[in-house]
Design a protein around this motif. Structure first.
Motif, short mmCIF file in Angstrom:
data_model
loop_
_atom_site.label_atom_id
_atom_site.label_comp_id
_atom_site.label_asym_id
_atom_site.label_seq_id
_atom_site.Cartn_x
_atom_site.Cartn_y
_atom_site.Cartn_z
N PHE A 9 0.83 -1.21 0.00
CA PHE A 9 0.00 0.00 0.00
C PHE A 9 0.86 1.26 0.00
O PHE A 9 0.49 2.27 -0.61
N ILE A 10 2.00 1.23 0.67
CA ILE A 10 2.91 2.38 0.63
C ILE A 10 3.41 2.60 -0.79
O ILE A 10 3.44 3.72 -1.30
N LYS A 11 3.82 1.51 -1.44
CA LYS A 11 4.33 1.60 -2.82
C LYS A 11 3.27 2.18 -3.75
O LYS A 11 3.57 3.02 -4.62
N GLU A 51 1.51 11.74 7.24
CA GLU A 51 0.61 12.53 8.08
C GLU A 51 -0.83 12.03 7.96
O GLU A 51 -1.54 11.88 8.97
N GLY A 52 -1.27 11.73 6.74
CA GLY A 52 -2.62 11.19 6.57
C GLY A 52 -2.78 9.86 7.25
O GLY A 52 -3.82 9.59 7.88
N ARG A 53 -1.78 9.01 7.13
CA ARG A 53 -1.82 7.70 7.78
C ARG A 53 -1.91 7.84 9.29
O ARG A 53 -2.71 7.14 9.94
N LEU A 54 -1.14 8.73 9.86
CA LEU A 54 -1.15 8.92 11.31
C LEU A 54 -2.48 9.48 11.80
O LEU A 54 -3.00 9.07 12.84
N LEU A 55 -3.03 10.45 11.06
CA LEU A 55 -4.31 11.03 11.46
C LEU A 55 -5.42 9.99 11.46
O LEU A 55 -6.22 9.91 12.41
N LEU A 56 -5.47 9.17 10.42
CA LEU A 56 -6.49 8.13 10.35
C LEU A 56 -6.30 7.10 11.45
O LEU A 56 -7.27 6.67 12.10
N GLY A 57 -5.05 6.67 11.67
CA GLY A 57 -4.78 5.71 12.73
C GLY A 57 -5.15 6.25 14.10
O GLY A 57 -5.70 5.53 14.95
N ALA A 58 -4.84 7.54 14.32
CA ALA A 58 -5.16 8.16 15.61
C ALA A 58 -6.67 8.19 15.84
O ALA A 58 -7.15 7.92 16.95
N LEU A 59 -7.44 8.52 14.81
CA LEU A 59 -8.90 8.56 14.94
C LEU A 59 -9.45 7.20 15.33
O LEU A 59 -10.32 7.08 16.21
N SER A 97 -5.28 3.10 -0.84
CA SER A 97 -4.07 2.64 -0.17
C SER A 97 -3.83 3.44 1.11
O SER A 97 -3.45 2.88 2.15
N LEU A 98 -4.04 4.74 1.06
CA LEU A 98 -3.90 5.58 2.25
C LEU A 98 -4.89 5.16 3.33
O LEU A 98 -4.54 5.07 4.52
N LEU A 99 -6.13 4.89 2.94
CA LEU A 99 -7.14 4.44 3.89
C LEU A 99 -6.73 3.11 4.53
O LEU A 99 -6.89 2.91 5.74
N ALA A 100 -6.20 2.20 3.71
CA ALA A 100 -5.77 0.92 4.25
C ALA A 100 -4.63 1.09 5.25
O ALA A 100 -4.60 0.44 6.30
N LEU A 101 -3.68 1.96 4.92
CA LEU A 101 -2.55 2.20 5.82
C LEU A 101 -3.00 2.84 7.14
O LEU A 101 -2.54 2.45 8.22
N VAL A 160 -6.34 3.27 8.50
CA VAL A 160 -7.39 2.59 9.26
C VAL A 160 -6.95 1.20 9.71
O VAL A 160 -7.13 0.82 10.87
N ALA A 161 -6.33 0.44 8.79
CA ALA A 161 -5.97 -0.94 9.11
C ALA A 161 -4.59 -1.05 9.75
O ALA A 161 -4.45 -1.47 10.90
N SER A 162 -3.52 -0.65 9.03
CA SER A 162 -2.15 -0.87 9.52
C SER A 162 -1.83 -0.06 10.76
O SER A 162 -1.13 -0.55 11.65
N SER A 163 -2.28 1.20 10.82
CA SER A 163 -1.96 2.06 11.96
C SER A 163 -3.09 2.16 12.98
O SER A 163 -2.94 2.85 13.98
N GLY A 164 -4.20 1.52 12.71
CA GLY A 164 -5.33 1.59 13.63
C GLY A 164 -5.78 0.23 14.11
O GLY A 164 -5.44 -0.21 15.21
N LEU A 165 -6.54 -0.48 13.27
CA LEU A 165 -7.13 -1.75 13.68
C LEU A 165 -6.07 -2.81 14.02
O LEU A 165 -6.32 -3.68 14.87
N ALA A 166 -4.91 -2.75 13.37
CA ALA A 166 -3.87 -3.75 13.65
C ALA A 166 -3.42 -3.68 15.10
O ALA A 166 -3.14 -4.71 15.73
N TYR A 167 -3.33 -2.47 15.67
CA TYR A 167 -2.95 -2.33 17.07
C TYR A 167 -4.00 -2.95 17.98
O TYR A 167 -3.68 -3.61 18.97
N VAL A 168 -5.28 -2.74 17.64
CA VAL A 168 -6.36 -3.33 18.42
C VAL A 168 -6.27 -4.85 18.38
O VAL A 168 -6.36 -5.55 19.40
N LEU A 169 -6.06 -5.39 17.19
CA LEU A 169 -5.93 -6.84 17.01
C LEU A 169 -4.71 -7.38 17.75
O LEU A 169 -4.78 -8.45 18.38
N TYR A 170 -3.62 -6.65 17.69
CA TYR A 170 -2.37 -7.07 18.33
C TYR A 170 -2.54 -7.20 19.84
O TYR A 170 -2.19 -8.23 20.45
N TYR A 171 -3.10 -6.17 20.47
CA TYR A 171 -3.25 -6.20 21.93
C TYR A 171 -4.34 -7.17 22.36
O TYR A 171 -4.27 -7.74 23.46
N ARG A 172 -5.33 -7.36 21.52
CA ARG A 172 -6.35 -8.38 21.81
C ARG A 172 -5.72 -9.77 21.79
O ARG A 172 -6.03 -10.62 22.63
#
Length: 306
Positions: free
Chosen positions: A22-24, A37-45, A214-218, A220-232
């Motif tokens: 997705f980065i590529k 910056e967009g990736r971080l903002l989405l992940g933070a939300l 790709s930005l949305l995937a990075l 929402v998923a990679s910087s957001g939901l993945a952390y939730v899944l990881y700690y779960r």
């Protein structure tokens, strides 16, 4: 592991492994600074919303300074390095080189924080891992002026940042995991926002549907939901099991780069993957065995008490 935990583990490794693809795709129309910056903002939300729902307590005031430092060395700098690097190297190669993070974690934990000893097993694992990097890059690293070499060095530098961040977090971060993750990603987004607004040329932004998705995937998923899944997964199966997701990242990254972008998969890439994964297994093997023995011993004690 239960079947459900195995599914979560594979999903986590797939999310993180696919982030290089997705980065590529995204940097084709979104410059690295705006992309990160967009990736971080989405992940933070995403993470702030999950923290609000779960009501996990924020860390103490003293921890926030550590979180700010972690945001820089664990998110802002490595995210920028990887995004820039993938303008010059394949996404699959980036995923494999970034798998060296555990080796840098051990080095920093041993040399700087004195949190671990350099055992024979760790030394062998480190040697195997960096031998894999040598096989991957070969003589390329000698041509420092080449853009592809600089891209590879940038990914290795991002791995060093991640390694330093993980070793630092072990030593200084305490608190509810999702609250820590939400605070760290939110701080990273705030720290990068002023330079992104001040230096980014809006004319350079040419995002099409692929880049936006790709930005949305990075974010929402990679910087957001993945952390939730990881700690779960940590809560359900333990940190050792959750860490196995890192073994899936290089194969997923290389496979997707080959399938979607037609990136070549030569013998050097395959041998490099094998050596790096083997090195990771050797470095982390003793910890996993000790954790398994400790868990088994506790279970036996409980059964005996019953």
């Amino acid at each position: 592991m239960t079947r459900g935990q195995l599914v979560q583990l594979v999903l986590l490794g797939t999310i993180w492994g696919s982030s290089y693809l997705f980065i590529k795709l995204a940097v084709a129309g979104i410059p690295p600074l705006a992309l990160v910056e967009g990736r971080l903002l989405l992940g933070a939300l995403v993470l702030l919303a999950v923290r609000w729902v779960t009501r996990q307590p924020w860390p103490s005031r003293a921890v926030w300074l550590h979180l700010a430092l972690m945001a820089v060395i664990g998110n802002v700098v490595p995210f920028l390095l990887i995004a820039w690097s993938e303008q010059h190297i394949d996404s699959g190669l980036a995923s494999v080189l970034n798998a060296t993070t555990p080796f840098f974690t051990v080095l920093f934990a041993v040399l700087i924080f004195r949190a671990e000893r350099l055992t024979q097993a760790k030394a062998i694992g480190l040697t195997l891992g960096f031998l894999g990097v040598a096989v991957l890059s070969g003589a390329d690293l000698a041509a420092v002026g080449a853009a592809s070499t600089q891209g590879q060095l940038a990914v290795l530098a991002s791995s060093a940042c991640y390694g330093l961040g993980f070793a630092y977090a072990r030593r200084f971060l305490r608190g509810a995991p999702l609250a820590l993750a939400a605070g760290q990603i939110a701080l990273a987004a705030l720290i990068l926002l002023p330079p992104a607004l001040a230096t980014e040329d809006l004319a350079a932004l040419r995002p099409g549907p692929v880049e936006i998705l790709s930005l949305l995937a990075l974010g929402v998923a990679s910087s957001g939901l993945a952390y939730v899944l990881y700690y779960r997964l940590i809560a359900a199966a333990g940190a050792v099991i959750a860490s196995l997701a890192t073994y899936l990242m290089p194969p997923v990254g290389v496979t997707l780069g080959w399938l979607v972008l037609g990136e070549p998969v030569g013998w050097r890439l395959l041998v490099g993957i094998i050596l790096i994964l083997l090195g990771m297994a050797v470095v982390q093997g003793r910890a996993g065995w000790s954790a398994w023995r400790g868990r088994t011993a506790r279970a036996s004690t409980l059964l005996a008490d019953d």
